[in-house]
Design a protein around this motif. Structure first.
Motif, PDB file in Angstrom:
ATOM      1  N   ASN A  73       0.827  -1.207   0.000  1.00  0.00           N
ATOM      2  CA  ASN A  73       0.000   0.000   0.000  1.00  0.00           C
ATOM      3  C   ASN A  73       0.867   1.266   0.000  1.00  0.00           C
ATOM      4  O   ASN A  73       0.564   2.246   0.678  1.00  0.00           O
ATOM      5  N   TRP A  74       1.934   1.206  -0.769  1.00  0.00           N
ATOM      6  CA  TRP A  74       2.801   2.369  -0.966  1.00  0.00           C
ATOM      7  C   TRP A  74       2.337   3.144  -2.192  1.00  0.00           C
ATOM      8  O   TRP A  74       2.229   2.567  -3.287  1.00  0.00           O
ATOM      9  N   ALA A  75       2.081   4.407  -2.042  1.00  0.00           N
ATOM     10  CA  ALA A  75       1.793   5.246  -3.203  1.00  0.00           C
ATOM     11  C   ALA A  75       3.078   5.428  -4.004  1.00  0.00           C
ATOM     12  O   ALA A  75       4.160   5.603  -3.416  1.00  0.00           O
ATOM     13  N   PRO A  76       3.014   5.385  -5.333  1.00  0.00           N
ATOM     14  CA  PRO A  76       4.236   5.545  -6.126  1.00  0.00           C
ATOM     15  C   PRO A  76       5.018   6.812  -5.797  1.00  0.00           C
ATOM     16  O   PRO A  76       6.257   6.797  -5.790  1.00  0.00           O
ATOM     17  N   ASP A  77       4.307   7.895  -5.489  1.00  0.00           N
ATOM     18  CA  ASP A  77       5.021   9.141  -5.225  1.00  0.00           C
ATOM     19  C   ASP A  77       5.660   9.186  -3.840  1.00  0.00           C
ATOM     20  O   ASP A  77       6.295  10.170  -3.475  1.00  0.00           O
ATOM     21  N   SER A  78       5.509   8.096  -3.064  1.00  0.00           N
ATOM     22  CA  SER A  78       6.186   8.037  -1.764  1.00  0.00           C
ATOM     23  C   SER A  78       7.584   7.438  -1.871  1.00  0.00           C
ATOM     24  O   SER A  78       8.333   7.434  -0.894  1.00  0.00           O
ATOM     25  N   VAL A  79       7.948   6.934  -3.056  1.00  0.00           N
ATOM     26  CA  VAL A  79       9.259   6.332  -3.280  1.00  0.00           C
ATOM     27  C   VAL A  79      10.203   7.391  -3.823  1.00  0.00           C
ATOM     28  O   VAL A  79       9.980   7.937  -4.912  1.00  0.00           O
ATOM     29  N   GLY A  80      11.256   7.688  -3.078  1.00  0.00           N
ATOM     30  CA  GLY A  80      12.159   8.761  -3.483  1.00  0.00           C
ATOM     31  C   GLY A  80      13.471   8.303  -4.078  1.00  0.00           C
ATOM     32  O   GLY A  80      14.287   9.124  -4.512  1.00  0.00           O
ATOM     33  N   LEU A  81      13.706   6.974  -4.121  1.00  0.00           N
ATOM     34  CA  LEU A  81      14.972   6.442  -4.615  1.00  0.00           C
ATOM     35  C   LEU A  81      14.720   5.087  -5.241  1.00  0.00           C
ATOM     36  O   LEU A  81      14.043   4.238  -4.650  1.00  0.00           O
ATOM     37  N   LEU A  82      15.233   4.881  -6.440  1.00  0.00           N
ATOM     38  CA  LEU A  82      15.107   3.600  -7.133  1.00  0.00           C
ATOM     39  C   LEU A  82      16.438   3.254  -7.785  1.00  0.00           C
ATOM     40  O   LEU A  82      16.988   4.061  -8.541  1.00  0.00           O
ATOM     41  N   MET A  83      16.944   2.093  -7.468  1.00  0.00           N
ATOM     42  CA  MET A  83      18.194   1.603  -8.053  1.00  0.00           C
ATOM     43  C   MET A  83      17.952   0.243  -8.689  1.00  0.00           C
ATOM     44  O   MET A  83      17.309  -0.611  -8.084  1.00  0.00           O
ATOM     45  N   MET A  84      18.446   0.057  -9.914  1.00  0.00           N
ATOM     46  CA  MET A  84      18.350  -1.254 -10.548  1.00  0.00           C
ATOM     47  C   MET A  84      19.742  -1.792 -10.817  1.00  0.00           C
ATOM     48  O   MET A  84      20.548  -1.178 -11.526  1.00  0.00           O
ATOM     49  N   VAL A  85      20.037  -2.933 -10.213  1.00  0.00           N
ATOM     50  CA  VAL A  85      21.312  -3.618 -10.407  1.00  0.00           C
ATOM     51  C   VAL A  85      21.094  -4.693 -11.468  1.00  0.00           C
ATOM     52  O   VAL A  85      20.366  -5.661 -11.238  1.00  0.00           O
ATOM     53  N   THR A  86      21.706  -4.510 -12.628  1.00  0.00           N
ATOM     54  CA  THR A  86      21.481  -5.452 -13.715  1.00  0.00           C
ATOM     55  C   THR A  86      22.622  -5.392 -14.713  1.00  0.00           C
ATOM     56  O   THR A  86      23.297  -4.364 -14.848  1.00  0.00           O
ATOM     57  N   GLN A  87      22.842  -6.490 -15.402  1.00  0.00           N
ATOM     58  CA  GLN A  87      23.741  -6.552 -16.548  1.00  0.00           C
ATOM     59  C   GLN A  87      22.942  -6.885 -17.808  1.00  0.00           C
ATOM     60  O   GLN A  87      23.515  -7.319 -18.803  1.00  0.00           O
ATOM     61  N   SER A  88      21.628  -6.638 -17.736  1.00  0.00           N
ATOM     62  CA  SER A  88      20.723  -6.977 -18.848  1.00  0.00           C
ATOM     63  C   SER A  88      19.784  -5.813 -19.129  1.00  0.00           C
ATOM     64  O   SER A  88      18.567  -5.977 -19.170  1.00  0.00           O
ATOM     65  N   ALA A  89      20.336  -4.627 -19.314  1.00  0.00           N
ATOM     66  CA  ALA A  89      19.506  -3.458 -19.607  1.00  0.00           C
ATOM     67  C   ALA A  89      18.840  -3.613 -20.973  1.00  0.00           C
ATOM     68  O   ALA A  89      19.384  -4.252 -21.881  1.00  0.00           O
ATOM     69  N   ASP A  90      17.651  -3.035 -21.118  1.00  0.00           N
ATOM     70  CA  ASP A  90      16.952  -3.080 -22.399  1.00  0.00           C
ATOM     71  C   ASP A  90      17.778  -2.445 -23.512  1.00  0.00           C
ATOM     72  O   ASP A  90      17.795  -2.932 -24.641  1.00  0.00           O
ATOM     73  N   PHE A  91      18.438  -1.333 -23.186  1.00  0.00           N
ATOM     74  CA  PHE A  91      19.206  -0.580 -24.170  1.00  0.00           C
ATOM     75  C   PHE A  91      20.563  -0.191 -23.584  1.00  0.00           C
ATOM     76  O   PHE A  91      20.698  -0.080 -22.360  1.00  0.00           O
ATOM     77  N   PRO A  92      21.567   0.080 -24.441  1.00  0.00           N
ATOM     78  CA  PRO A  92      22.796   0.675 -23.922  1.00  0.00           C
ATOM     79  C   PRO A  92      22.516   1.997 -23.208  1.00  0.00           C
ATOM     80  O   PRO A  92      23.157   2.340 -22.234  1.00  0.00           O
ATOM     81  N   LEU A  93      21.547   2.749 -23.724  1.00  0.00           N
ATOM     82  CA  LEU A  93      21.029   3.939 -23.050  1.00  0.00           C
ATOM     83  C   LEU A  93      19.661   4.245 -23.626  1.00  0.00           C
ATOM     84  O   LEU A  93      19.390   3.922 -24.783  1.00  0.00           O
TER      85      LEU A  93
END
Length: 339
Positions: A73-93
């Motif tokens: 029950n977290w509202a999306p706008d309550s999240v102030g930090l998001l980190m994704m650890v991956t070696q499989s990004a959709d794009f180089p950028l």
């Protein structure tokens, strides 16, 4: 070895996502040979893998994060930090994290970025996320870890094809004044780069097809050399003995490696969970997948003293000791193709 302690921040929930496609390793018998594939299954403990049928790490992250936000029950706008650890990004950028920010509807004030790490990624990511969150003017953060490593492998590569599966985990972290401290020990040795590498598709070899290479003997030697000391230093710094641990959750590489590591540090049996038989080695998602799989009920029902240790590509390794409070959400879901 870097030693760091963080406080006032805790894990609140975890949702892992696995691709819908299951591939038994016996399907590789025609390529590898029936007797040889059975030897691999017996020694690694990996009978099959969940592999991408087109779903990317970002697509699985979106589904897992949406499920987790809803469960907590977290509202999306309550999240102030998001980190994704991956070696499989959709794009180089651009990176996956900035795309996920938009897809989840997080506020534009949220800080979002990617980290390129493999099997140590959960520990490194949790350290960086908790350390950053302590000093920010927000209360909540999401750590996303995982890869589609199977897409970097040729089916006839007998060394790695039977080992690697795909998956993503999303971890909710928030500030809590009375949260138990976490202790991290981290190490790096770039001399190991040639022994576990996907050399193609980047700036150096842009036009070549993916071809993951792993020298298993070198991985094994590195792990036994560095990881037990890393775990011991982490526990000593945290003030715990191995007997006080409820669980030691190791990166789920294979049965042989985990058994040897468990023997070296003195943790065996049910306190050394293994959860790779039907999903394979899932890179940075392997530790949280144990938490949302084998350990899910335990983590939902009570406080848990847990050490987690990740190790692999780089060489890169890290251990965290933490007391996990009862989790409001701790589950694994299957990826559902979006209409």
């Amino acid at each position: 070895m870097a030693i760091i302690q963080t406080s006032g921040v805790q894990i609140t929930g975890i949702c892992s996502v696995l691709p819908g496609r299951y591939v038994p390793n016996t399907d590789l018998a025609e390529v590898i040979g029936e007797a040889d594939i059975q030897k691999i299954i017996d020694s690694t403990g990996i009978a099959g893998r969940r592999v991408s049928g087109g779903e990317t790490a970002l697509a699985m992250a979106r589904q897992g994060a949406s499920e987790l936000l809803s469960e907590l029950n977290w509202a999306p706008d309550s999240v102030g930090l998001l980190m994704m650890v991956t070696q499989s990004a959709d794009f180089p950028l651009p990176g996956n994290a900035v795309q996920l920010q938009h897809q989840l509807g997080l506020d534009k004030s949220a800080a979002c970025f990617d980290v390129n790490l493999g099997c140590s990624g959960f520990v490194y990511g949790l350290w960086q996320l908790t350390a950053l969150l302590q000093g920010m003017n927000c209360e909540r953060a999401l750590l996303v870890v995982g890869d589609t490593t199977s897409q970097q492998i040729a089916d006839d590569d007998r060394k790695v094809a039977p080992l690697f599966g795909d998956g993503v985990s999303v971890i909710a972290v928030e500030k809590q004044a009375d949260a138990a401290p976490m202790t991290f020990t981290l190490g790096t040795d770039g001399a190991g780069a040639p022994y576990l590498i996907q050399p193609n598709g980047g700036a150096l070899n842009p036009g070549k097809a993916p071809a993951l290479f792993m020298e298993g003997t070198q991985v094994f030697v590195f792990t036994l050399r560095e990881v037990p000391a890393c775990i011991k230093t982490c526990l000593d710094t945290h003030g715990w003995s191995t007997d006080e641990l409820d669980y030691l959750v190791l990166h789920q590489a294979n049965k042989m490696m985990l058994t040897r590591l468990g023997d070296k540090v003195g943790v065996t049996g049910e306190r050394l969970p293994m959860d790779f038989e039907q999903i394979g080695n899932t890179s940075s998602a392997s530790i949280p997948l144990v938490m949302t799989g084998t350990l899910a009920e335990s983590l939902k029902n009570g406080e848990t003293k847990l050490a987690a240790s990740g190790f692999g590509v780089g060489w890169s390794w890290g251990t965290v000791a933490m007391t996990v409070p009862p989790l409001s959400c701790c589950k694994t879901i299957d990826f559902e193709t979006e209409a």
